[in-house]
Design an enzyme around this catalytic site. Structure first.
Site, mmCIF file in Angstrom:
data_model
loop_
_atom_site.group_PDB
_atom_site.id
_atom_site.type_symbol
_atom_site.label_atom_id
_atom_site.label_comp_id
_atom_site.label_asym_id
_atom_site.label_seq_id
_atom_site.Cartn_x
_atom_site.Cartn_y
_atom_site.Cartn_z
ATOM 1 N N GLU A 175 0.816 -1.214 0.000
ATOM 2 C CA GLU A 175 0.000 0.000 0.000
ATOM 3 C C GLU A 175 0.855 1.272 0.000
ATOM 4 O OE1 GLU A 175 -2.703 0.437 3.334
ATOM 5 O OE2 GLU A 175 -3.444 2.339 2.610
ATOM 6 N N LYS A 217 -2.508 -1.878 -3.119
ATOM 7 C CA LYS A 217 -3.559 -1.022 -2.564
ATOM 8 C C LYS A 217 -3.122 0.430 -2.752
ATOM 9 C CE LYS A 217 -5.964 -0.079 1.803
ATOM 10 N NZ LYS A 217 -6.659 -0.689 2.928
#
Ligand code: 13P
Length: 340
Positions: A175, A217
């Site tokens: 992420e 992400k």
């Protein structure tokens, strides 16, 4: 590695996304404060139990990201919360980073910590039932920022984390969040997001991370929240897809966006638009939202057990709308639907 590929593929099953419920005690404390709930361990436990026991949610949610505190907590009847997630047919995930800290030598920038001892913690998390993990890097846009030092340090940490996850039987969710905060244009966000994704995938390659067993992400490519010129839904979807087509290899099974402080319905509309625009989409595009899924239920719950059922209905509704967006079938008409 075959098990990890299968887990990654279950996480990105058609029309399903993730519920990020892994806020640190400090972060959830800010969210609780906004609705007047005291930030105690028991309130955090009760709130998460309420979210995780929403009936029927597994039709839209493939996995839930838990915090270290939550994966060790039990429901009121003594059942571990992680077992409730599994029992409902969802996969248990765990946030394993230890937060973004000031990066020495780079004023105003952050680097995510938590690599020391991570191998041992991953073994323990797997025993507690986790099958995937999350590590969030934070990149700030401002005049002169981000610096290459910040981008490269965060990319390197993400890659070392991802390699450790795969070694220990967990699917890594990588992420890199480019923050929405600032007066920057969508063009500037594009430029930074492209550079960051490029650095992250170069680092994953250096560290021999298997992309087929990795999920990304990212943040969407958006106008800064204080930019006078706000890009519309199609512009955001077009720019985000263009950026990710340039940087995320087709071997990656799925891209699960964070919501990053967008209004909840905007996060849904952007995801839906990306799934309806023409052009190649080699990966599944879905969601891994915290705020965009939880704002409505938290606002409804406000710490009152008598409002738990209504709060669960609010979560169910947002999960259903985002599930529709993950297959390009969301319309604003869905927002008006009522649920049993
Ligand atoms: P938001 O959807 O609120 O950005 O949170 C996603 C997340 O898990 C951040 O790490």
């Amino acid at each position: 590695m075959r098990e990890l590929v299968a887990t990654a593929s279950s996480l990105v099953a058609p029309g399903k996304g993730l519920l990020a419920a892994d806020e640190s005690p400090a972060t959830i404390g800010r969210r609780f404060a906004s609705v007047g709930v005291e930030n105690t361990e028991e309130h955090r436990r009760a709130y998460r139990q309420m979210l995780l026991t929403t009936k029927g949610i597994a039709a839209f949610i493939s996995g839930v990201i838990l915090h270290d505190e939550t994966i060790r907590q039990n429901a009121a009847d003594g059942t571990p919360l992680a077992r409730l997630v599994e029992g409902a047919g969802m996969i248990v995930g765990i946030k394993v980073d230890e937060g973004a800290k000031p990066l020495a030598g780079s004023p105003g920038e952050l680097v995510t910590e938590g690599l020391d001892g991570l191998r041992t913690r991953l073994v323990a998390y797997r025993q507690l039932g986790a099958r995937f993990a999350k590590w969030r890097a934070v990149i700030q846009i401002a005049p002169g920022l981000p610096t290459p030092a910040c981008v490269l340090a965060n990319a390197e940490a993400l890659a070392r984390y991802a390699a450790l996850c795969q070694e220990n039987g967990l699917v890594p969710i990588v992420e890199p969040e480019v923050l929405i905060d600032g007066d920057h244009t969508i063009e500037r966000c594009f430029e930074v997001t492209e550079a960051v994704q490029h650095a992250v995938f170069a680092a994953l390659y250096r560290h021999h991370v298997e992309l087929e067993a990795t999920l990304v992400k990212p943040s969407m490519v958006l106008s800064g929240n204080r930019c006078a010129q706000q890009a519309g839904v199609t512009e955001v979807a077009t720019a985000t897809l263009r950026c990710l087509r340039r940087t995320v290899p087709a071997a990656v099974p799925g891209i699960l966006f964070l919501s990053g402080g967008q209004p909840a319905q905007a996060a849904t509309a952007h995801l839906n638009a990306m799934n309806t625009l023409p052009g190649p989409r080699p990966w599944t595009l879905s969601f891994s939202y915290s705020r965009a899924l939880q704002e409505a239920p938290l606002e409804t719950w406000k710490g009152d057990a008598a409002r738990a059922a209504a709060a669960q209905t609010a979560l169910y509704h947002r999960a259903k709308c985002n599930s529709a967006a993950a297959t390009g079938r969301y319309t604003t008409a869905l927002e008006g639907e009522s649920h049993p």
